[in-house]
Design an enzyme around this catalytic site. Structure first.
Site, PDB file in Angstrom:
ATOM      1  N   ASN A  11      -7.767  -2.945  14.138  1.00 39.24           N
ATOM      2  CA  ASN A  11      -9.159  -3.211  13.746  1.00 39.24           C
ATOM      3  C   ASN A  11      -9.270  -4.372  12.754  1.00 39.24           C
ATOM      4  OD1 ASN A  11      -8.157  -2.120  11.417  1.00 39.24           O
ATOM      5  ND2 ASN A  11      -9.572  -0.397  11.286  1.00 39.24           N
TER       6      ASN A  11
ATOM      7  N   HIS B 137      -7.421  -4.739   9.961  1.00 38.86           N
ATOM      8  CA  HIS B 137      -7.113  -4.478   8.549  1.00 38.86           C
ATOM      9  C   HIS B 137      -5.837  -5.193   8.121  1.00 38.86           C
ATOM     10  CE1 HIS B 137      -4.927  -0.484   9.702  1.00 38.86           C
ATOM     11  NE2 HIS B 137      -4.006  -1.268   9.206  1.00 38.86           N
TER      12      HIS B 137
ATOM     13  N   ASP C 295       0.811  -1.215   0.000  1.00 36.62           N
ATOM     14  CA  ASP C 295       0.000   0.000   0.000  1.00 36.62           C
ATOM     15  C   ASP C 295       0.846   1.268   0.000  1.00 36.62           C
ATOM     16  OD1 ASP C 295       0.956  -0.376   2.585  1.00 36.62           O
ATOM     17  OD2 ASP C 295      -0.987  -0.861   3.445  1.00 36.62           O
TER      18      ASP C 295
ATOM     19  N   GLU D  18      -9.717  -1.792   5.135  1.00 36.60           N
ATOM     20  CA  GLU D  18     -10.401  -1.512   6.390  1.00 36.60           C
ATOM     21  C   GLU D  18     -11.650  -2.401   6.534  1.00 36.60           C
ATOM     22  OE1 GLU D  18      -8.923   0.127   8.489  1.00 36.60           O
ATOM     23  OE2 GLU D  18      -8.132   2.050   7.820  1.00 36.60           O
TER      24      GLU D  18
HETATM   25  C1  GLP Z   1      -0.580  -0.028   8.616  1.00 37.42           C
HETATM   26  C2  GLP Z   1      -0.236  -0.666   7.262  1.00 37.42           C
HETATM   27  C3  GLP Z   1      -0.370  -2.153   7.331  1.00 37.42           C
HETATM   28  C4  GLP Z   1       0.195  -2.595   8.655  1.00 37.42           C
HETATM   29  C5  GLP Z   1      -0.724  -2.172   9.773  1.00 37.42           C
HETATM   30  C6  GLP Z   1      -0.165  -2.371  11.161  1.00 37.42           C
HETATM   31  O1  GLP Z   1      -1.300   1.105   8.563  1.00 37.42           O
HETATM   32  N1  GLP Z   1      -0.902  -0.155   6.124  1.00 37.42           N
HETATM   33  O2  GLP Z   1       0.274  -2.754   6.230  1.00 37.42           O
HETATM   34  O3  GLP Z   1       0.326  -3.988   8.695  1.00 37.42           O
HETATM   35  O4  GLP Z   1      -1.176  -0.854   9.574  1.00 37.42           O
HETATM   36  O5  GLP Z   1       0.800  -1.420  11.442  1.00 37.42           O
HETATM   37  P1  GLP Z   1       1.838  -1.564  12.630  1.00 37.42           P
HETATM   38  O6  GLP Z   1       2.768  -2.649  12.221  1.00 37.42           O
HETATM   39  O7  GLP Z   1       2.537  -0.232  12.683  1.00 37.42           O
HETATM   40  O8  GLP Z   1       1.079  -1.875  13.838  1.00 37.42           O
END
Ligand code: GLP
Length: 248
Positions: free
Chosen positions: A136, A138, A67, A143
């Site tokens: 959440n 995702h 992403d 989302e």
């Molecule tokens: C982000 C990314 C995801 C990631 C998730 C968890 O916003 N777009 O690819 O896996 O949220 O993030 P974190 O590893 O900082 O908890």
């Protein structure tokens, strides 16, 4: 699902890096799907250490990131392109031309989504997709409520995601409200998936992942339909969760 329980973030990072390295050694022209966020940075550090010490080569590896924020150029320090360059690509021998991240600042973002989906398909898809999980549920930036049939698309970020990611920005208002993400069907086409989960803030998500039915309101539940998923989770993320049925 295969489940690997580790003690802490450090051990998760080492275990994940070893897992990825082995795949790269087995198939030097592997296509990796990569994630950003706080979870995989330790894994990338371990890949860099191994590259420097043991010379594991990425010369023939191709990568596709999940992403990118809409509105940020790749030179912006909060863009995921910048994150990948800084946290991994600049420190290993991968060819930058073989590293793909959606372009978040083009004129026609719809077109960029289609281009990215086609580019990935044209490369034969992903062999190993590394995933984190949002609190959440995702995956990528898909989302809650995203169709399991979705391809690479534009998303409006959930307020909880904006809040969670504000820690990477100077001010919360700077967090983009939209992103491009591989869709859920795009992710599910990967031959294999490695999901990394660390910390107390992911405990609820981990619980739901293990106990909820397939449910578009909890995107990560789709992984139950994938034939080859390995989860590496640390003690803080799984405390008191009953997961014996997943252990090998
Ligand atoms: C982000 C990314 C995801 C990631 C998730 C968890 O916003 N777009 O690819 O896996 O949220 O993030 P974190 O590893 O900082 O908890």
């Amino acid at each position: 699902m295969k489940f690997i329980e580790v003690k802490n973030y450090q051990q998760m990072s080492e275990t994940a890096a070893e897992y990825i390295m082995k795949k790269v050694l087995d198939n030097p022209s592997i296509t990796l799907g990569l994630a950003t966020g706080g979870t995989p940075t330790g894994t990338y550090q371990n890949l860099i250490k191994d590259h420097q010490k043991n010379g594991t080569s990425y010369q023939h590896v191709t990568t596709f990131n999940l992403d990118e924020y809409i509105g940020l150029a790749g030179t912006d320090k909060n863009s995921y392109r910048y994150y990948m360059d800084e946290n991994l690509f600049n420190h290993i021998d991968i060819k930058k031309a073989n590293t793909f991240v959606p372009k978040g600042n083009g004129r026609n973002i719809e077109e960029e989504c289609n281009r990215y989906e086609d580019l990935l398909a044209g490369h034969g898809g992903i062999d190993l997709q590394v995933l984190g999980i949002g609190s959440n549920g995702h995956i990528g930036f898909n989302e809650p409520g995203t169709s399991f049939q979705s391809k690479t698309h534009i998303v409006n970020l959930a307020p909880s995601t904006i809040e969670a990611n504000a820690r990477f920005f100077n001010r919360p208002e700077e967090v983009p409200t939209q992103a491009i993400t591989m869709g859920i069907s795009t992710i599910m086409k990967s031959k294999e998936i490695l999901l990394l989960v660390s910390g107390e803030s992911k405990r609820d998500a981990m619980y739901q992942l293990l106990h909820s039915e397939l449910n578009e309101n909890f995107p990560a539940s789709v992984l139950k339909n994938h034939p080859c998923v390995t989860i590496i989770a640390d003690e803080a993320a799984i405390l008191d969760l009953k997961i014996p049925m997943l252990k090998e």
